[in-house]
Design a protein around this motif. Sequence first.
Motif, short mmCIF file in Angstrom:
data_model
loop_
_atom_site.label_atom_id
_atom_site.label_comp_id
_atom_site.label_asym_id
_atom_site.label_seq_id
_atom_site.Cartn_x
_atom_site.Cartn_y
_atom_site.Cartn_z
N PHE B 324 42.32 40.14 50.21
CA PHE B 324 40.86 40.05 50.31
C PHE B 324 40.26 39.55 49.00
O PHE B 324 40.87 39.70 47.93
N LEU B 325 39.06 39.01 49.08
CA LEU B 325 38.28 38.68 47.88
C LEU B 325 37.60 39.97 47.40
O LEU B 325 36.92 40.63 48.18
N HIS B 326 37.79 40.30 46.12
CA HIS B 326 37.28 41.58 45.61
C HIS B 326 36.39 41.42 44.38
O HIS B 326 36.64 40.55 43.53
N ASN B 327 35.43 42.33 44.27
CA ASN B 327 34.82 42.62 42.98
C ASN B 327 35.32 44.00 42.55
O ASN B 327 36.19 44.59 43.20
N ARG B 328 34.78 44.52 41.48
CA ARG B 328 35.32 45.79 40.97
C ARG B 328 34.99 46.96 41.88
O ARG B 328 35.76 47.90 41.98
N GLU B 329 33.83 46.87 42.56
CA GLU B 329 33.43 47.97 43.45
C GLU B 329 34.31 48.00 44.70
O GLU B 329 34.83 49.04 45.09
N SER B 330 34.48 46.84 45.34
CA SER B 330 35.29 46.82 46.58
C SER B 330 36.75 47.11 46.27
O SER B 330 37.44 47.78 47.05
#
Lengths: 443, 471
Positions: B324-330
Amino acid sequence: MTDESTEQSEKYVNFALKNGADEALIIIDDSHNRQVRFSKNEIDIINDWISETITIYITKNKKQIITTVSRADNAEERIKQSIKQTDSLNENINYNGIAKGSMKYRNLVYCRDIEKIEDPTDIVDEAINGALNNGAKSVGGTLYIYNMKRSLSSSEGPCGFDKSTGVSLSIRAFGQDDSSGHWVSVTPNLNELNPFESGKKAAEITTLQPYKQTKIEAGAGIYDVILSPMFTGSLISNISEMISAFSVEVGQTIFINKLNEVVAPDFVTFSDYADDGVISKRIFDDEGYPIQKTKWLEKGILKTYLHNTSTAKRFNVNSTGNAGLIEPTPFFTYMDAGDSTLNEMIKETKHGLYFTNTWYTRYQNMYTGDFSTIPRDSMFVIENGEIAGRCKSLRVSDNIASLLKNIELISKDRYQIQWWGEARIPSLSPYLKIKNVHITTSR
Amino acid sequence: MIDEDYLKNINEYAEGMGVSFASARGENRKTTNYLLKNGVIESVVNSFSSGFNVKVNVNGNIGFASTDLWSREEGVKISDIAIRNAKYAKRKNKINMDDEKAIRDDWSVNIKKKTLDMDKSDIIELLTDINKAIIDTKIKIPGIVIMFSIEDIYKVIVNSNGTNIKSKDSKITLFAYISIAENNQSSQFYKMYGFTGGMEAFDVWHADEDLKNECIIQKKILDNGVSIKPQKYTVVCGPEVSGIAAHESAGHPMEADRILGREISQAGGSFITAEMLGTQIGSEYATVIDDPTIENSYGYFKYDDEGVRGVKKFLYNKGKINDFLHNRESAAKMNKKSNGSSRAASYDLEDIVRMSSTYISPGDWEKDDIIKDIKNGVYMKSFTEWNIDDWRFNQKYVAREAYYIKNGEICEPLKRCVLEITTPNFWKSIDAASKELEWNSAMCGKGDPEQGVPVFTGGPTIRLQGVYLYD
């Protein structure tokens, strides 16, 4: 009513004239807007945005340049640069000036209660509870709080100060079996916001109980279709952008060469009017021309396009007060009420569909109006005047001019609709019944 | 205007107020937009935007505030508002950020032909030349809109992990919307060209030639195009079509924030769930990659807006749901690490999970070999109207340029035929992909307020077996 920023904008206009501009217009926008985003019944983030933007509009020798700067910038230096940069430009042979003369504006009205909101989460909690208490399992949405001031000063005469407030709640509720409903409450006055009712309405759309158990495969074909105000709002946003004279000049509208022609049934009337009761309320346009009510489609006949000073002269008419410094723009679209209700529309439909929302409207040709849009949230099959059950995965693949001509019924009730990019231009939107709509599906 | 030490001080102030995470992102953005309408310069708009935001996590709640006033007092005020906002949120399920190491770096986009020194008249001449190339086709063209923008972005990101990243970015964008009217018929199309770098973009785009050719093609389709017989075909999709499919039905449904429901109220969700990692969704040719590290691509960046290094990610790998494409929160919610996919369109907007350059991986076929065995098929080279539902499951692409394929030969042009297909059917139908990879530019919309960020879409020529087309 004036503000310190009005004096500032006048000062900048004088500075521009002293430094060689033929015409100068300054707009100072001062805003403190807020937003709450929520999903799965909880708040994800709360945002505050504070800004003051100065828009500098300069013309010299029929050459125009626009510069926007933030308040930390040196506006006077940017004015000088802008005037110098006109040397590099070509004369705009289309340019016909900006609004001239001393203008009279209506009195300022705004909501002081919106300015006073401290903790916005009470509104969000109320909306979530409205949905959860009425059958929703999960709720997401956004709340916007707008506080904006605008000062405008023009070398051609107009000078004014505007102040506006607004609240905009968008709530999407999810029920069982992928059912969902979306509703908005959009108003310039806090006492007109209905968070609990909006949540309830979104939840009620999910299933239109007691029909939630029945699922029907609705295939491609031609249907009579009932549209909720959310869907209507999206269509109106599209249609009203096509009424700008700019759209006409570049061929991006179905309304070219249609003035004084029948483009809709005789019970269809649209007006543009950003009056004090609407979310996009304003008292003057971007040239300082007073906002007015423009009936652009009356009893099915196209009456006018929307104009700023420059396009109006090219079309040999008066400005409709819809500037846009570059292009005319609709501000708020009223669709006149009809005499029907949602229940009457359903009763009068033998074989049809009821769509509660849509998104992703795209055109292959804005001149012909060929387009498609994808209904989202719960959608329903109507058989013999009754909701027969829920369906899914349908697409409206039709022509916007045909849809306009095929409107059969308009509801008495209308709602202020604006959300995201889908209904970008706010409107007062009714339920609609449209006959012979082409529906397609994936394979 | 932007000041690195100032941002560090502001961030330290926020950190001292009992937050578990604080970041400050400041930006100077200079943009010049040109609008050429039917050959006349209608407007030139300069924009000088400057400001910063403070984002904090207080006990699992996120608060954000931004301003365009660079003063000590304003910084304290903005930090206090962000902290107050976080405290208002009162979540039961706390938000965490994944652990990231501190990065200190200073990166710049390589610019060969500088934009800042160019006289506006030179740029207007470039645009006028493009307009002339279109007019010189002698085709009846009642409407031409050409928009061009140059954007220079200086950005500083500091956060409580100790990250301090400075960057200089430059985006060049050309957009044309053209209406053709011939023999009581009309056709419209638009094309967008994007580049990260300088004015050398024009040497890459050849926009005048490309737009001229597109006008000639559209006229030929108006003159000679036939309506398609609705049925199942072997369909060959050009890179423009494979690229949009990669973006819409692989990239978007693989954004972790959609999967987690954070975008649900407006931009929508995903038919993919967290549990579907490893599930087969397409054929062995369905490998879709997102990669921000491709230099000069419209989606290029070295670090994302959370200060995490951008990396190449295999979203679908040989048909399986992979990453998946992630940022720090996800990432924290899914017990993963961020893969550097957090982007914001400007300083006053929160960073959210976004794509960069998203493409179908090239295969092992020569393009001619893909077509030569097709007895009755369609070559859909490019698309116009398109859309997809908010679960990324039902998509539609209307051909802008398409041809019948008969006995391995490309034959007569088709009027606008339609591919309307589910996401699994699209990806399972691919049985060949060519060796070459081509790119197109797009402005991807997501978030609330809606944020447009520049991206590349790309792919090879691919072949789909047994898919239904109609007119």
